[in-house]
Design a protein around this motif. Sequence first.
Motif, mmCIF file in Angstrom:
data_model
loop_
_atom_site.group_PDB
_atom_site.id
_atom_site.type_symbol
_atom_site.label_atom_id
_atom_site.label_comp_id
_atom_site.label_asym_id
_atom_site.label_seq_id
_atom_site.Cartn_x
_atom_site.Cartn_y
_atom_site.Cartn_z
ATOM 1 N N THR A 1 0.860 -1.178 0.000
ATOM 2 C CA THR A 1 0.000 0.000 0.000
ATOM 3 C C THR A 1 0.889 1.218 0.000
ATOM 4 N N GLU A 2 0.598 2.100 -0.870
ATOM 5 C CA GLU A 2 1.392 3.309 -0.992
ATOM 6 C C GLU A 2 0.644 4.443 -0.326
ATOM 7 N N THR A 3 1.303 5.089 0.607
ATOM 8 C CA THR A 3 0.691 6.210 1.288
ATOM 9 C C THR A 3 0.928 7.463 0.460
ATOM 10 N N GLU A 4 -0.151 8.089 0.086
ATOM 11 C CA GLU A 4 -0.020 9.311 -0.691
ATOM 12 C C GLU A 4 0.417 10.448 0.218
ATOM 13 N N PRO A 5 1.388 11.227 -0.238
ATOM 14 C CA PRO A 5 1.783 12.380 0.587
ATOM 15 C C PRO A 5 0.652 13.400 0.640
ATOM 16 N N LYS A 6 0.570 14.064 1.749
ATOM 17 C CA LYS A 6 -0.436 15.127 1.875
ATOM 18 C C LYS A 6 -0.104 16.217 0.871
ATOM 19 N N SER A 7 -1.130 16.908 0.404
ATOM 20 C CA SER A 7 -0.865 17.968 -0.565
ATOM 21 C C SER A 7 -1.335 19.324 -0.060
ATOM 22 N N HIS A 8 -1.896 19.346 1.130
ATOM 23 C CA HIS A 8 -2.369 20.597 1.717
ATOM 24 C C HIS A 8 -2.089 20.585 3.212
ATOM 25 N N TYR A 9 -1.409 21.604 3.690
ATOM 26 C CA TYR A 9 -1.057 21.696 5.103
ATOM 27 C C TYR A 9 -1.505 23.042 5.654
ATOM 28 N N PHE A 10 -1.855 23.048 6.935
ATOM 29 C CA PHE A 10 -2.343 24.267 7.579
ATOM 30 C C PHE A 10 -1.553 24.536 8.856
ATOM 31 N N GLY A 11 -1.238 25.805 9.091
ATOM 32 C CA GLY A 11 -0.526 26.192 10.298
ATOM 33 C C GLY A 11 -0.847 27.633 10.641
ATOM 34 N N MET A 12 -0.114 28.170 11.632
ATOM 35 C CA MET A 12 -0.331 29.541 12.069
ATOM 36 C C MET A 12 1.025 30.189 12.335
ATOM 37 N N CYS A 13 1.188 31.427 11.871
ATOM 38 C CA CYS A 13 2.423 32.165 12.103
ATOM 39 C C CYS A 13 2.577 32.423 13.600
ATOM 40 N N CYS A 14 3.757 32.140 14.128
ATOM 41 C CA CYS A 14 4.003 32.324 15.559
ATOM 42 C C CYS A 14 4.247 33.787 15.914
ATOM 43 N N GLU A 15 4.415 34.657 14.929
ATOM 44 C CA GLU A 15 4.652 36.079 15.188
ATOM 45 C C GLU A 15 3.370 36.899 15.121
ATOM 46 N N CYS A 16 2.552 36.693 14.070
ATOM 47 C CA CYS A 16 1.367 37.541 13.876
ATOM 48 C C CYS A 16 0.055 36.759 13.903
#
Length: 75
Positions: free
Chosen positions: A11-26
């Motif tokens: 089984t081949e795990t597809e890499p994620k193509s969308h990632y979400f995060g938050m800037c630690c400064e603003c």
Amino acid sequence: MKELSIVFQMTETEPKSHYFGMCCECNADLEISGSLVEGEVMTCADCGTDLEVIAIDGDTFQVEPAPRESEDWGE
């Protein structure tokens, strides 16, 4: 004697193509399309801070300010 055959299914795990995060400064929302790896450096579009990816968990990631490298003037 009965022959025994074993079939392994890869089984081949597809890499994620969308990632979400938050800037630690603003605290701006960060969204990355494509591949993402720990240690990658990006720039926040809102505040211009260089950010380093320090952790990836599923489709979310965490960043911290990227270390600034001092200039080496041959000293």
